[in-house]
Motif scaffolding. Structure first.
Motif, PDB file in Angstrom:
ATOM      1  N   GLN A 362     -12.845  -6.543  -7.947  1.00  0.00           N
ATOM      2  CA  GLN A 362     -13.802  -7.086  -6.985  1.00  0.00           C
ATOM      3  C   GLN A 362     -13.204  -8.247  -6.203  1.00  0.00           C
ATOM      4  N   ARG A 363     -12.464  -9.125  -6.886  1.00  0.00           N
ATOM      5  CA  ARG A 363     -11.824 -10.249  -6.197  1.00  0.00           C
ATOM      6  C   ARG A 363     -10.846  -9.743  -5.130  1.00  0.00           C
ATOM      7  N   THR A 364     -10.047  -8.757  -5.517  1.00  0.00           N
ATOM      8  CA  THR A 364      -9.017  -8.250  -4.605  1.00  0.00           C
ATOM      9  C   THR A 364      -9.626  -7.518  -3.417  1.00  0.00           C
ATOM     10  N   LEU A 365     -10.449  -6.512  -3.705  1.00  0.00           N
ATOM     11  CA  LEU A 365     -10.981  -5.670  -2.628  1.00  0.00           C
ATOM     12  C   LEU A 365     -12.022  -6.420  -1.796  1.00  0.00           C
ATOM     13  N   LEU A 376      -6.003  -3.192   4.351  1.00  0.00           N
ATOM     14  CA  LEU A 376      -5.043  -3.705   3.372  1.00  0.00           C
ATOM     15  C   LEU A 376      -3.767  -4.130   4.097  1.00  0.00           C
ATOM     16  N   PRO A 377      -3.357  -5.385   3.954  1.00  0.00           N
ATOM     17  CA  PRO A 377      -2.136  -5.826   4.648  1.00  0.00           C
ATOM     18  C   PRO A 377      -0.889  -5.097   4.122  1.00  0.00           C
ATOM     19  N   ASN A 439      -0.490 -19.723   4.529  1.00  0.00           N
ATOM     20  CA  ASN A 439       0.585 -18.738   4.641  1.00  0.00           C
ATOM     21  C   ASN A 439      -0.006 -17.331   4.635  1.00  0.00           C
ATOM     22  N   PRO A 440      -0.600 -16.907   5.762  1.00  0.00           N
ATOM     23  CA  PRO A 440      -1.275 -15.604   5.815  1.00  0.00           C
ATOM     24  C   PRO A 440      -0.350 -14.430   5.458  1.00  0.00           C
ATOM     25  N   GLU A 441       0.921 -14.527   5.798  1.00  0.00           N
ATOM     26  CA  GLU A 441       1.836 -13.430   5.467  1.00  0.00           C
ATOM     27  C   GLU A 441       1.971 -13.291   3.958  1.00  0.00           C
ATOM     28  N   ARG A 442       2.117 -14.432   3.287  1.00  0.00           N
ATOM     29  CA  ARG A 442       2.213 -14.399   1.821  1.00  0.00           C
ATOM     30  C   ARG A 442       0.901 -13.894   1.206  1.00  0.00           C
ATOM     31  N   MET A 443      -0.231 -14.290   1.788  1.00  0.00           N
ATOM     32  CA  MET A 443      -1.524 -13.795   1.332  1.00  0.00           C
ATOM     33  C   MET A 443      -1.556 -12.270   1.381  1.00  0.00           C
ATOM     34  N   GLY A 444      -1.049 -11.707   2.481  1.00  0.00           N
ATOM     35  CA  GLY A 444      -1.044 -10.254   2.629  1.00  0.00           C
ATOM     36  C   GLY A 444      -0.209  -9.572   1.557  1.00  0.00           C
ATOM     37  N   THR A 445       0.937 -10.179   1.227  1.00  0.00           N
ATOM     38  CA  THR A 445       1.800  -9.602   0.185  1.00  0.00           C
ATOM     39  C   THR A 445       1.118  -9.657  -1.182  1.00  0.00           C
ATOM     40  N   VAL A 446       0.449 -10.765  -1.455  1.00  0.00           N
ATOM     41  CA  VAL A 446      -0.269 -10.908  -2.733  1.00  0.00           C
ATOM     42  C   VAL A 446      -1.370  -9.861  -2.841  1.00  0.00           C
ATOM     43  N   LEU A 447      -2.133  -9.692  -1.770  1.00  0.00           N
ATOM     44  CA  LEU A 447      -3.229  -8.714  -1.794  1.00  0.00           C
ATOM     45  C   LEU A 447      -2.695  -7.293  -1.945  1.00  0.00           C
ATOM     46  N   ALA A 485       2.198  10.690  -8.736  1.00  0.00           N
ATOM     47  CA  ALA A 485       1.956   9.856  -7.557  1.00  0.00           C
ATOM     48  C   ALA A 485       2.299   8.395  -7.799  1.00  0.00           C
ATOM     49  N   LEU A 486       2.506   8.014  -9.055  1.00  0.00           N
ATOM     50  CA  LEU A 486       2.851   6.618  -9.347  1.00  0.00           C
ATOM     51  C   LEU A 486       4.204   6.222  -8.781  1.00  0.00           C
ATOM     52  N   GLU A 487       5.049   7.219  -8.495  1.00  0.00           N
ATOM     53  CA  GLU A 487       6.403   6.929  -8.024  1.00  0.00           C
ATOM     54  C   GLU A 487       6.418   6.274  -6.651  1.00  0.00           C
ATOM     55  N   ALA A 488       5.499   6.654  -5.760  1.00  0.00           N
ATOM     56  CA  ALA A 488       5.512   6.150  -4.376  1.00  0.00           C
ATOM     57  C   ALA A 488       4.443   5.086  -4.208  1.00  0.00           C
ATOM     58  N   PRO A 489       4.800   3.869  -3.799  1.00  0.00           N
ATOM     59  CA  PRO A 489       3.804   2.808  -3.631  1.00  0.00           C
ATOM     60  C   PRO A 489       2.843   3.117  -2.491  1.00  0.00           C
ATOM     61  N   MET A 490       1.670   2.515  -2.542  1.00  0.00           N
ATOM     62  CA  MET A 490       0.672   2.762  -1.504  1.00  0.00           C
ATOM     63  C   MET A 490       1.085   2.069  -0.205  1.00  0.00           C
ATOM     64  N   PRO A 491       0.719   2.644   0.926  1.00  0.00           N
ATOM     65  CA  PRO A 491       1.088   2.027   2.205  1.00  0.00           C
ATOM     66  C   PRO A 491       0.184   0.852   2.541  1.00  0.00           C
ATOM     67  N   GLY A 492       0.703  -0.079   3.330  1.00  0.00           N
ATOM     68  CA  GLY A 492      -0.128  -1.146   3.868  1.00  0.00           C
ATOM     69  C   GLY A 492      -0.692  -0.732   5.222  1.00  0.00           C
ATOM     70  N   GLY A 493      -1.532  -1.577   5.784  1.00  0.00           N
ATOM     71  CA  GLY A 493      -2.106  -1.303   7.086  1.00  0.00           C
ATOM     72  C   GLY A 493      -3.162  -0.220   7.080  1.00  0.00           C
TER      73      GLY A 493
END
Length: 514
Positions: A362-365, A376-377, A439-447, A485-493
Motif C-alpha cells: 500500500q505504501r509503494t503503490l 511507475l517511474p 531527489n525525484p530521480e532517486r525517488m523513482g528508482t526506489v519506487l 517470468a522472474l528472470e526479466a524485470p518489470m518495465p518502468g514508465g
C-alpha cells in the motif's frame, strides 16, 4: 518439444463418516501449495484428493441416518468437494472409492497379489477397532478403568473372529527394511521414519485383508461373501486415478507418485502395508510419504463433545480464505503438532499480512498513485542498497524450491518474510516522501525497486495465497505470472491501476473489519 517433468501429489482420501474440519483442510492445502508451486515452476502436475467410502464404519453411520450406504456416501462426499472449492484447492481429480474405475483397479491389484502367492485363506481372530478400521495386536491394546479395551488411538476394540483372506506381510519384513535403507527419504519427517523402522523391526504379522461380517466394500474376486479390507481398497485409489491397470491411460506416466501427504495416525498403512502390496503386485512404491501432525484448539484436543471442532467455513467467513491458508502453513513446522487459536489467527492476519506485507504494497503503490500520476517511474542507476534488496528477492526461488520440496512450508515462508521485513526497513531508510522534494530521480528508482520486489513476492506467493496475490499482481499490471517470468524485470514508465488494500484487518474484540 521436451516433455515437462511430471509431479504427482496426493492427499489421503477422506473417510465419509463425518463432516470436513480443519485437519482435512490442512492436508489438502499442503498438497495444493505443492501442486501450484510445481505448475508455476514448469512441471506437469497431477494433484489428487477424494473420499474413502467403504467399510463397517460407513455402513454403521449410514444406518444411523436411516440411509443405505451409497446415498449416504453421495451426500457426505459432496461436503468434501465443497470444502475443496471453499479453500480454493486446485485438485485435478476427485476420486471416490465407489466408482467403477476403482473397483476395476482393486480387483486387478488383488489378482496380482494372489498370483504372487502372497494371499491365503484362513480364519481370523483379533482385536478390531471399527473407528480406526484397523486390527491391533493384543500388546497394542489396553483395558481402561471402565473395563473397555482400547487400541493405541483410544478407539474401543472388539474381538473379531471370521473367515478371512490374509496377506503374507510377515514375508515382507526384510524386503521392506531393505527398501527403507535404499530410500532414506521415503518416510518423513525423520521421527516418523524412526517409528516405522521400529515397528517393522519388531516383527510383522500376516494381515487380514478381507471381511465377511458386513458387505459394504469391494467384493473379493472369486470369493463370495468376502469384501476387501477397507485399507487395501482405499490405498489402491492412488493408482486407480492414473488409469491403472490401463498402462496406456492419459495419466499412466504419473506413477509412482512423488508424494503421499498423510496424517501421522495413518502412516503405518501408507509406509508399511502399501509398499508391500505394491511390490507384491509388481508395481513401484511411491517416492515419498510425509506424515504431518495434528491440530489442537486453544490447547485442547478437537472433539464433538467439547464443541471445539474448527469449522473451516466459519474461519474463512471471518478472516478470509487466503489468511486461513497462510496461517495453517506459517503457524507451525509442517510435521509437528499445532494449536489453532483465534489470537494466533489474528496475529498472522493483522501483523504478518496486513501490517508487514499489505502495508508495504500500500505504501509503494499508493505513493506511485499520489505522487507519480499513477505511472511507475523507470529506474536510474541502482544503488548497493537497491541491489541487495533485489538480490535477496532473487534468492527466494531456489530457497523455496528446496524448502517446499522437503515440505518445510514454514521455513519457506519465513525466508519470504525476512525479505518483506528488510523491504520495510528499506522504505524507512530511503524515505521516498523526502526524496520527492530533494531527489525525484532517486525517488523513482526506489519506487521501481519496491515495485519489482512486490512483483517477485506476488509471483512466488501465489501457491499459498492465490487470490490476494492475483489482486497484487493486477495492481502491478503483471500479466506473466509464472516463475520463468522472474528472470526479466518489470518495465518502468507503465501506468498502474488504482491501488486498494490486499488484506483487511480484523478487530480483536468484535471480529469486525477495521
Amino acid at each position: 518439444m521436451m516433455q515437462k517433468q511430471r509431479y504427482y501429489v496426493t492427499t489421503p482420501i477422506y473417510y465419509v463418516n463425518d463432516v470436513p474440519h480443519i485437519g482435512h483442510a490442512y492436508t489438502t492445502l499442503a498438497a495444493d501449495v505443492l501442486a501450484r508451486f510445481m505448475r508455476l515452476d514448469g512441471r506437469e502436475v497431477f494433484f489428487l484428493t477424494g473420499t474413502d467410502e467403504h467399510g463397517q464404519k460407513v455402513e454403521k453411520a449410514a444406518a444411523a441416518r436411516g440411509l443405505e450406504p451409497k446415498p449416504f456416501t453421495d451426500e457426505v462426499s459432496a461436503n468434501f468437494r465443497e470444502l475443496a472449492e471453499a479453500m480454493g484447492f486446485s485438485n485435478d481429480d476427485f476420486i471416490r472409492t465407489t466408482e467403477p474405475r476403482h473397483y476395476r483397479a482393486c480387483e486387478e491389484l488383488w489378482r496380482r497379489i494372489h498370483a504372487a502367492g502372497d494371499l491365503y485363506l484362513g480364519d481370523y481372530g483379533g482385536w478390531y477397532a471399527v473407528r480406526d478400521e484397523a486390527f491391533y495386536r493384543e500388546s497394542e491394546t489396553v483395558v481402561g478403568e471402565d473395563g473397555i479395551r482400547r487400541g493405541p488411538s483410544g478407539a474401543p476394540v472388539d474381538w473379531v473372529k471370521e473367515p478371512s483372506w490374509f496377506f503374507r506381510l510377515s514375508a515382507w519384513q526384510d524386503r521392506l527394511l531393505a527398501f527403507y535403507e535404499a530410500n532414506p527419504d521415503f518416510i518423513a519427517p525423520e521421527s516418523r521414519r524412526n517409528e516405522v523402522l521400529s515397528f517393522v523391526r519388531s516383527g510383522l504379522e500376516d494381515l487380514s485383508v478381507s471381511r465377511t461380517s458386513f458387505g459394504w466394500g469391494v467384493p473379493v474376486p472369486d470369493s463370495p461373501g468376502h469384501v476387501m479390507y477397507v485399507w487395501l481398497d482405499a490405498l489402491t485409489n492412488y493408482v486407480t486415478a492414473t488409469g491403472w491397470p490401463n498402462t496406456h491411460a492419459e495419466r499412466a506416466g504419473f506413477w509412482p507418485a512423488d508424494l503421499h501427504l498423510v496424517g501421522k495416525d495413518i502412516l503405518r498403512f501408507h509406509a508399511v502395508y502399501w509398499p508391500a502390496f505394491l511390490m507384491s503386485a509388481g508395481l513401484e512404491p511411491p517416492k515419498r510419504v510425509f506424515a504431518h501432525g495434528w491440530w489442537t484448539v486453544e490447547g485442547q484436543k478437537m472433539s464433538k463433545s467439547l464443541g471445539n471442532v474448527v469449522d473451516p467455513y466459519a474461519v474463512i467467513g471471518e478472516f478470509g480464505r487466503d489468511a486461513f491458508r497462510f496461517f495453517l502453513l506459517r503457524e507451525i513446522h509442517f510435521g509437528a503438532d499445532g494449536d489453532f487459536s483465534r489470537r494466533g489467527m489474528l496475529r498472522r492476519l493483522n501483523v504478518d499480512l496486513a501490517n508487514e506485507f499489505g502495508n508495504l504494497a500500500q505504501r509503494t503503490l499508493g505513493f506511485v498513485a499520489r505522487n507519480c500520476g499513477g505511472v511507475l517511474p523507470a529506474p536510474a542507476a541502482l544503488s548497493d542498497d537497491d541491489k541487495a534488496l533485489l538480490d535477496s528477492a532473487a534468492a527466494l526461488l531456489p530457497t523455496l524450491r528446496a524448502e517446499i520440496g522437503r515440505q518445510a512450508f514454514h521455513s519457506g515462508l519465513e525466508a519470504v518474510w525476512s525479505v518483506i521485513r528488510d523491504a520495510n526497513a528499506y522504505v524507512d531508510r530511503e524515505a521516498p516522501w523526502t526524496l520527492r522534494k530533494t531527489n525525484p530521480e532517486r525517488m523513482g528508482t526506489v519506487l521501481w525497486t519496491l515495485a519489482e520486489l512486490l512483483r517477485r513476492l506476488g509471483i512466488l506467493l501465489q501457491p499459498v495465497m492465490p487470490d490476494a496475490m492475483a489482486t497484487l499482481l493486477d495492481q502491478l499490471g503483471v500479466s506473466d505470472r509464472s516463475f520463468a517470468a522472474l528472470e526479466a524485470p518489470m518495465p518502468g514508465g507503465v501506468a498502474l491501476p488504482a491501488p486498494s488494500p490486499i488484506f483487511r484487518k480484523v478487530d480483536d474484540e468484535a471480529g469486525k473489519g477495521v
